[in-house]
Design an enzyme around this catalytic site. Structure first.
Site, PDB file in Angstrom:
ATOM      1  N   ALA A 154       0.835  -1.206   0.000  1.00  0.00           N
ATOM      2  CA  ALA A 154       0.000   0.000   0.000  1.00  0.00           C
ATOM      3  C   ALA A 154       0.866   1.251   0.000  1.00  0.00           C
ATOM      4  O   ALA A 154       0.627   2.182  -0.772  1.00  0.00           O
ATOM      5  CB  ALA A 154      -0.936  -0.015   1.202  1.00  0.00           C
ATOM      6  N   TYR A 155       1.866   1.273   0.857  1.00  0.00           N
ATOM      7  CA  TYR A 155       2.762   2.428   0.938  1.00  0.00           C
ATOM      8  C   TYR A 155       3.514   2.613  -0.380  1.00  0.00           C
ATOM      9  O   TYR A 155       3.592   3.722  -0.912  1.00  0.00           O
ATOM     10  CB  TYR A 155       3.740   2.219   2.096  1.00  0.00           C
ATOM     11  CG  TYR A 155       4.696   3.366   2.320  1.00  0.00           C
ATOM     12  CD1 TYR A 155       4.275   4.525   2.971  1.00  0.00           C
ATOM     13  CD2 TYR A 155       6.022   3.296   1.903  1.00  0.00           C
ATOM     14  CE1 TYR A 155       5.142   5.582   3.192  1.00  0.00           C
ATOM     15  CE2 TYR A 155       6.899   4.343   2.119  1.00  0.00           C
ATOM     16  CZ  TYR A 155       6.453   5.486   2.760  1.00  0.00           C
ATOM     17  OH  TYR A 155       7.322   6.533   2.972  1.00  0.00           O
TER      18      TYR A 155
END
Length: 246
Positions: free
Chosen positions: A152-153
């Site tokens: 996600a990051y």
């Protein structure tokens, strides 16, 4: 510390109450700028703003109305906004994609990517109207290379890079410049969101064999906020100790 030319310039820095954002704010003030710290932690933002002679607003970067209100309050207090540093972000949990919590994915994307878009969306009309502005988005080397167990990051920061390139091209014939910085990891409060294994992995990938200092990120980000940065736009500036391969 050498001074950059930011005399009289007004900057808003998201996530400005601590870490990278605060280091950027300190460097800007030392170079003659005035700063507004936009942060969800209003108590700390107000404490640091008082120390720096600046302004503080509580801002959730996922809330466009809150961003617009902070922009209006900042300009009433300090004057028209010349600089935006979109720095606020979270890492989210460390987990493989197959078991990554769906709600956590959405939260990371909403804060780290959509939040940058919303801040840019809010400040660009005024900058365009005045034909001057500097937008510095804080991305990450993870957005270039992808970190395992941090999808996600990595995806959000890759999105920030793409957003920066698009917006930079849109504004290239104006006096507004839009660039992003892709740091390696720095020892900030964000490390508290990571596992020790993830931290060790990130260090192992840095040829310089150390984490970046927040002051080193601030030095680059603040130069990108000056008038001297006149022909670079839609660009990605690496500060990763040799980690980035492109």
């Amino acid at each position: 510390m050498n001074q950059l030319d930011l005399k009289g310039r007004v900057a808003a820095i998201t996530g400005g109450a601590r870490g990278i954002g605060l280091a950027i704010a300190e460097r800007m003030v030392a170079s003659g700028g005035r700063v507004a710290l936009w942060d969800v932690d209003l108590v700390e933002a107000e404490r640091q703003a008082a120390r720096l002679g600046g302004f503080a607003s509580r801002v959730d970067v996922t809330d466009f109305a809150a961003i617009e209100a902070a922009l209006a309050a900042t300009e009433a207090a300090l004057g028209p906004l010349d600089i935006l540093v979109a720095n606020a972000g979270i890492t989210g949990p460390n987990a493989p994609v197959e078991s990554y919590p769906v709600d956590a994915w959405r939260q990371v994307i909403e804060i780290d990517l959509t939040g940058v878009f919303l801040c840019c969306r809010a400040v660009v009309p005024g900058m365009r109207a005045r034909n001057y502005g500097r937008i510095v988005n804080i991305a990450s080397v993870a957005g270039k290379e992808g970190n395992p167990n941090a999808a996600a990051y990595s995806a959000a920061k890759a999105g920030v890079i793409g957003l920066t390139k698009s917006l930079g091209k849109e504004l290239a014939t104006t006096g507004v410049r839009v660039n992003c910085v892709t740091p390696a990891a720095a020892k900030t409060d964000i490390f508290q969101q990571m596992t020790e294994a993830q931290i060790a992995y990130m260090l192992s990938k840095i040829p310089a064999n150390r984490f970046v200092e927040v002051e080193e990120i601030a030095a680059l980000a603040c130069w990108l906020a000056t008038e001297d940065c006149s022909f670079s736009t839609g660009a990605v500036f690496d500060v990763s100790g040799g980690r980035a391969t492109y």
